[in-house]
Structure formats: structure tokens, C-alpha cells
Design a protein around this motif. Sequence first.
Motif, PDB file in Angstrom:
ATOM      1  N   ARG A 144       0.883  -1.842  -0.049  1.00  0.00           N
ATOM      2  CA  ARG A 144      -0.300  -0.230   0.611  1.00  0.00           C
ATOM      3  C   ARG A 144       0.691   1.321   0.266  1.00  0.00           C
ATOM      4  O   ARG A 144       0.318   2.259  -0.733  1.00  0.00           O
ATOM      5  N   ALA A 145       2.398   1.385   0.928  1.00  0.00           N
ATOM      6  CA  ALA A 145       2.948   2.650   0.473  1.00  0.00           C
ATOM      7  C   ALA A 145       3.265   2.066  -0.393  1.00  0.00           C
ATOM      8  O   ALA A 145       3.279   3.825  -1.147  1.00  0.00           O
ATOM      9  N   ARG A 203       1.113   4.611  -2.669  1.00  0.00           N
ATOM     10  CA  ARG A 203       0.776   5.552  -2.337  1.00  0.00           C
ATOM     11  C   ARG A 203       1.963   6.291  -3.052  1.00  0.00           C
ATOM     12  O   ARG A 203       2.100   7.400  -3.669  1.00  0.00           O
ATOM     13  N   ASP A 204       3.101   5.774  -2.813  1.00  0.00           N
ATOM     14  CA  ASP A 204       4.444   6.500  -3.689  1.00  0.00           C
ATOM     15  C   ASP A 204       4.713   6.468  -4.518  1.00  0.00           C
ATOM     16  O   ASP A 204       4.621   7.825  -5.012  1.00  0.00           O
ATOM     17  N   GLN A 261       2.466   6.811  -6.381  1.00  0.00           N
ATOM     18  CA  GLN A 261       1.370   7.654  -7.089  1.00  0.00           C
ATOM     19  C   GLN A 261       1.362   9.273  -7.052  1.00  0.00           C
ATOM     20  O   GLN A 261       1.751   9.942  -8.044  1.00  0.00           O
ATOM     21  N   ALA A 262       1.957   9.319  -6.331  1.00  0.00           N
ATOM     22  CA  ALA A 262       3.156  10.769  -5.555  1.00  0.00           C
ATOM     23  C   ALA A 262       4.347  10.904  -6.783  1.00  0.00           C
ATOM     24  O   ALA A 262       4.991  12.394  -6.407  1.00  0.00           O
ATOM     25  N   GLU A 296      -7.063   7.951  -3.578  1.00  0.00           N
ATOM     26  CA  GLU A 296      -7.069   6.755  -2.360  1.00  0.00           C
ATOM     27  C   GLU A 296      -8.006   5.272  -2.743  1.00  0.00           C
ATOM     28  O   GLU A 296      -8.355   5.494  -3.299  1.00  0.00           O
TER      29      GLU A 296
END
Length: 471
Positions: free
Chosen positions: A381-382, A385-386, A388-389, A422
Motif C-alpha cells: 500500500r505504501a 501511494r509513493d 502515485q505521488a 486513495e
Amino acid sequence: MARWHLLVRRLAAMAAVVLAVAPQDGTAQAVAPTGIAPALARRIDRAVRQVLAEERAPSASIAIVRDGHVAYVAAYGDASLSPRIAATPDTRYQLASLSKTLTAHALLLLEQDGRLSLDDPVSGWYPDVSDGGRATVRQLLQHTAGFPDHYPQTYPAGPRTRPTTPDAIIDEWGRHPLLFEPGSRFRYSNLNYVLAGRIAERAAGGPLFAFLQARVFTPLGMAATLDLDALTPQTPRIATGYVRAALGPLEPAPAEGAGWSFGAGQVVTTAGDLARWDAAFLGHQLLAPAQAQEQITPPTLADGGTSPYALGLFVSKRGGRTLLYHVGQGLGFLAVNRLYPAEGIAIVVLTNDSSSPAFSRIADRLAYLVVPPTPTDAQARALFRDIQAGRLDRAQASADFNAYFDAKRARTFAQTLGPLGEPDSFDLRSQDEADGLTTRTYEVQVSGRKLRVVLQVLADGRVESFDVQAG
């Protein structure tokens, strides 16, 4: 019975139930938000309403068990479309095959009482069934006995529109040759639980539902729980089940004759009532240790493999987490009960539409919100997210992945995944270890899209590959 009276007092003392009502606009409103933080409750409500709208499902009732008690109960949408009646936490749904968990519980109680052994041959209780001396009561509950399914269709046909009895079902279907040697295969069969339910009645000396009422439902305060075959048009707060013909509009489900769901799907209840059973189960308050362990231990099959099913519960172990669950599909109803024993969490989702995956999508969304991820899932998950950013901790990636995931590729990932926001759910679907790599495949729901995420990790924990594909 003293043990059960003590259990009632303990559950009453622990109860911190959040009830919700569903107004005519389909929203859910918390009355006493003491079990779930208000911000989390809002996210839960938003997630359920979104799935119902996307799937065009009429209603859902949910319950969440956490920290030993029923923490949240809510209902959304319409229990009936015509006349329109809003679903509330008091609305009852057919549990369908979720009832099998309770039938297995009855057999375990009877074994605990010394009235039968799960290793008894079926023929000891039903001498006339085919090859009953080779199959055991335990194998009935494990779906490894080899009996055929008397009701494989998802609709009532022919004689199934007329009333029957458990013995009539057994007389017709229990005399067929076994499909395989008992204990050699797992094959789901409703007939197994018709037989198991009748064996429970012979051991108990009375009706199965009455035994469950006295030993389980009343002690646990499951006052809304009813027998499907005892319902009448005057029974209050019963959801109407709906089906679709192909992609057509929802219509009331066809009627099934009484008796066909005995033992395998006869319980009708609320999400909150089922959650009371879940809370007692997770608190190790239902059975003696020996029977409790039996209930969650799947058998080893003749070929050395492990069956996915224990006694009335599927057992899944993925990513270091054990999940116990059952799905129920009835005429116009779909439901799921998920139990996470290590985390002390349970999720109940009941819906009155057997033509959409709303029940499972809602359960996935709730699990994402309330079940803490395992360390391996947290890594995935992390990383998602990373990426994505537009950032990646290069020290956590292998040399090969660092070379592959160059600035241009990282920019493409961020530009296409970042706007999705998210995820709504992030579920481990498979895990494989080979050639020094651990490969984990996830199904991710985000912004109405389904993605397939494949993460490969080296033995030292560094990321070797991260791929995202359309689901």
C-alpha cells in the motif's frame, strides 16, 4: 446452562453497539457513535452508499465487530422497492449458506454434550443412505463426504417450488452413489448439511432451529433471528429479495417451497444479530477448546493437500493473516461473514439482491477501512501511494528495478495513477515464493476502477518489481 447465563451477562456488559437508521434518501445516520470514531463512520457510510449506487442494489445491512464487541451496525437503501420501505438495522435478511456455520456449531455443541461424535459414520444415524458407512458426520460438515448437491441451481425449478421435508430430500438424493471416496476431495454440497441438520435433530431429540434457539440465539441475545420456514406474510421487518433477468430491472425473487433450505440455509436474521455470534466466537466463548479448534481446522485430503473448508467455515491464509469466512447466496439475497481472529475483527454484510457483487465489494471496502494491514500488505500500500505521488525510496529497490523504473517511467506511473486518489480496497489475492522472489498479486479498487497490482520482493525485502495493470 450456568455457562450460558454467564456469557449473556458478559456480552451485555461488553456491548457498545452503534445503531444506524436508513431514511428514505438511503443515507445512514449514527444514533450513538460510541464504537467507531465519527470520521471512520462517515467513511464507512460513504463507501457502502457508493457501492449500492454503482451496483444498483436495493439495500445493505452491515455490522462490524471490534475489540470484543459489536462496534457498528448500519443499514442503507430499501428493504422493499414496492411499496418502498427503508432498510433499518432491524431489517431481517436470509443468511442462506451463512446458516451452515450455525448448523456446524449445533453439531459441535452436541459432540461437546456427548450426544454424538463427529467421527460417527453417517449410516449410524441414517442407515439407508448410499455408502453411509464410509462417510462420517465430520466429512458432511467439511464437504468431503462425496454426496451430490440436491440444489445446485440458483432458482427454484420443478418440485422445488413446492414444500418438502428434509427426509424427502434425503430419500431422493441420499441414495445416489457417492461422487468420490470420502475424504479424498472437497466438493460443496447442500445435501451434506441437510443430512447434518437431521442428524443434529436425532441427537438433540428435537428440531434443529429449536436447539439453536435454546443453546445459541437466546443466550447471545439474538432476538431477531428466525427460521425461514416459520415466516408468514405478517412477519415484520423482512427484506424482500430481488433478482434480475440478464441486465433487466430488479424484480422480486421467485418463491421457493418450504423445507428446501433446511440445515443448509434456513436462518433469517439481522446483521447485528449475526455480529453477536461473531463477537462470542472471537472471544472464545462459544465452545470448549477441543470443539473450538475442530471448527477452524480444515482437513488434509487423501492426496496430501489441505481442504479450504473446516466445519461450517472457509479458512484462508494469505500474507501471514488467517481469514475465516462464509458466503451465502439465496433467492434474492447475497451475504458474507468475515472473521479475522488475530485482529479480533468481524465484518457482516447482508444484501437483498442476488444479481450483483455489492455484498463482496462492500466487505472489501470495509476491510480496507477497519482491518489493519499486515506488514507485507502495508509495504504494498505504501509503495502504491509513493508511486502515485511520483516518489520512490530507491534504497528500498533492487538495482535492476531502479534501472527499469527510470524517471520517465516513474512520471508515467504518477500521471496515470495519481489522479485516481486513495484506493477503496487493496486485497491480496495470491502469493507465491520461487527463485528467491516472493510474488504478491493484489486486486485494487480505486475511483470505480479495478486494478491488478503485482509486487515482487527479494529475500532481503527490496522491491524487485512493481507492476500495475487494468483489472
